[in-house]
Design an enzyme around this catalytic site. Sequence first.
Site, PDB file in Angstrom:
ATOM      1  N   ALA A 388       0.716  -0.863  -0.232  1.00  0.00           N
ATOM      2  CA  ALA A 388       0.050  -0.167  -0.290  1.00  0.00           C
ATOM      3  C   ALA A 388       0.491   0.988  -0.093  1.00  0.00           C
ATOM      4  O   ALA A 388       2.273   1.230   0.995  1.00  0.00           O
ATOM      5  CB  ALA A 388      -0.729  -0.331   1.532  1.00  0.00           C
ATOM      6  N   CYS A 389       0.697   2.207  -0.890  1.00  0.00           N
ATOM      7  CA  CYS A 389       1.254   3.432  -0.818  1.00  0.00           C
ATOM      8  C   CYS A 389       0.196   4.331  -1.342  1.00  0.00           C
ATOM      9  O   CYS A 389      -1.004   3.882  -0.848  1.00  0.00           O
ATOM     10  CB  CYS A 389       2.498   3.389  -1.897  1.00  0.00           C
ATOM     11  SG  CYS A 389       2.148   3.188  -3.790  1.00  0.00           S
ATOM     12  N   ASP A 390       0.834   5.677  -1.422  1.00  0.00           N
ATOM     13  CA  ASP A 390      -0.166   6.600  -1.296  1.00  0.00           C
ATOM     14  C   ASP A 390      -1.392   6.624  -2.987  1.00  0.00           C
ATOM     15  O   ASP A 390      -2.083   6.777  -2.520  1.00  0.00           O
ATOM     16  CB  ASP A 390       0.383   8.267  -1.811  1.00  0.00           C
ATOM     17  CG  ASP A 390      -0.559   9.439  -1.697  1.00  0.00           C
ATOM     18  OD1 ASP A 390      -1.312   9.117  -0.659  1.00  0.00           O
ATOM     19  OD2 ASP A 390      -0.032  10.025  -2.008  1.00  0.00           O
ATOM     20  N   SER A 396       4.779   0.910  -4.798  1.00  0.00           N
ATOM     21  CA  SER A 396       4.409   0.200  -4.019  1.00  0.00           C
ATOM     22  C   SER A 396       3.848  -1.281  -5.656  1.00  0.00           C
ATOM     23  O   SER A 396       4.159  -2.881  -4.820  1.00  0.00           O
ATOM     24  CB  SER A 396       3.322   0.042  -3.518  1.00  0.00           C
ATOM     25  OG  SER A 396       1.871   0.855  -4.566  1.00  0.00           O
ATOM     26  N   ILE A 421      -3.890   3.456  -0.404  1.00  0.00           N
ATOM     27  CA  ILE A 421      -3.777   2.759   1.812  1.00  0.00           C
ATOM     28  C   ILE A 421      -5.719   3.422   1.134  1.00  0.00           C
ATOM     29  O   ILE A 421      -6.328   3.121   2.344  1.00  0.00           O
ATOM     30  CB  ILE A 421      -3.569   3.821   2.292  1.00  0.00           C
ATOM     31  CG1 ILE A 421      -1.922   4.007   2.211  1.00  0.00           C
ATOM     32  CG2 ILE A 421      -3.799   4.628   3.279  1.00  0.00           C
ATOM     33  CD1 ILE A 421      -0.566   3.968   3.182  1.00  0.00           C
TER      34      ILE A 421
END
Length: 589
Positions: A388-390, A396, A421
């Site tokens: 999970a990333c922005d 990711s 996320i």
Amino acid sequence: MERKSSLKVRVQKLGTSLSNMVMPNIGAFIAWGVAASLFIATGYLPNKALDTNVVGPMLKYVLPLLIGYTGGYNIHKQRGGVIGAIASFGAIAGSTVTMFIGAMIMGPLSAWILKKFDEKVQPKIRTGFEMLVNNFSLGLIGFALMVLAFFVIGPVVAQLTEWVGIGVEAIVKVHLLPLANLIIEPAKILFLNNALNHGIFTPLGTEQVAKVGKSVLFLLEANPGPGLGVLIAYAMFGKGSAKSSSWGAMIIHFFGGIHEIYFPYVMMKPAMFLAVIAGGLTGTFTFQTLGAGLTAPASPGSIIAIMGMSPKGWGPHLVVLAGVFAAAVASFLVASIILKSDNSDDDSLETAQAVTQAAKAESKGQAVTEPNLHSDITTDNIHQIIFACDAGMGSSAMGASILRDKVKKAGLDISVSNQAISNLQDTANTLIVTQEELADRAGQKTPRAVHVAVDNFLATSKYDDIIASLTNGKASGSENAAHSTQADSAEIDLNQIDAVVFAYGIAKGSATMGQETLRSIFKQNNVKIPVSTASYAHLSDYNAKNILLVTTIAQQGQAQQAAPNAQILVVDSLVTTPEYDKLVARMHK
């Protein structure tokens, strides 16, 4: 401390909610940008019919509706997306300006209203009337919000957009636009880059493209020059693994457009913020002075994407390149001064990342814990792994690809994927891997999941520990394997080696980066041994005592089975490891 942390998380959430409406639709923006660069009056292939009937309507209707639908979908799935598009259309029809901001407001707002209505009413619906109530509630609420948006939201946002546009034009006229990089560059390192680029610059930039055919706003955050300059400085004046790993990081950053890869190099020396700020200021000043701009967002921020979105002709391409390289030179000069004036002996990237992680945890009021993995990481408890990333793409996706390959080689039936996320679902039997800076938000979003935080999605040593845990290997066993590897590597004499081969599975990326890292170390120490890569399927071609195979702990057995006579160096990470420097040091003893 807690208030600062919660404020930071709230700011990240707000920025992410904006960028998450735009990021999934970047392909549509690029399609429109290509159409505009081809068919408008000053394009490569001017076509009045396509300009009037495709380029204009797509900008006015399709792009805002996609944003409104996506904003609604993020709040209340399909029903939220539909009512978001309906309400956004009211704002679009009620204004003569492109209604991106209106769609960003009406999409989530209308979906939230419908979601609250459903929560109150749906439990009370009698059996057999569900479809009737659901369809009419969406239609009637959507109709009311569409009319409201037409008469109120559209005109108000149009006026606000006009004021913002006037403000941006005024800033550009007095040549103050470069000052924006005082905020942009530090914000990027704090994972607000997507919020800035797609939540603010993309809507404003698209408005400018509709008027003048290009916009410099698309270049403010996407410029790879500042990060490139920092990485070049580390390659020339850095120490240890930070120096050796910077070459591979350069390729991923500049050509792949994954800017997150240079963030640890800045965070390990806070003075490096001055370098990226200097690069950003110089690049934006050059862009503005030379009249540079793009026809659509460049996502990811790769030099390839930036060149693809540059306007027609050699001139526009050259001025964009001039700004990128001016930024790189400026950040390189400042970063070089910082590195050359640094007299510290320890310049290990891994050590600095660990120190940075501890400092971040302390600043958030969290306890500083040892980097052991969660005891619940077993095949009984973990059925899926999510990176999970922005934005849910870019870095990711790279991390997920690396771990997916390791999971497959270990014979585990566990899915590995990547998400934003904001799209995570709080489900059990899930392992969430995220960057330390975003760990708070991931934990709040999915409290039932098991969480592992890394400083860098390319830090594959933790992935090997995850595999060891999932295959019922104890953490201590992994540590013993590492110590055994170090003992074995002490017996490797490069004077007896004629070639070094990095082994890889399906994905070649980390092996290629390791190859470039070791080549750089060899070059610096005048070692003439060739370094190459080979897949595990072809390792039998290198089954000789004068060949050194480099592999990871998870794949050690596969390499030994394929080439039992070759010498094998087992490392935690093919990209950043102290073993390469130790090999060369022993050679010169």
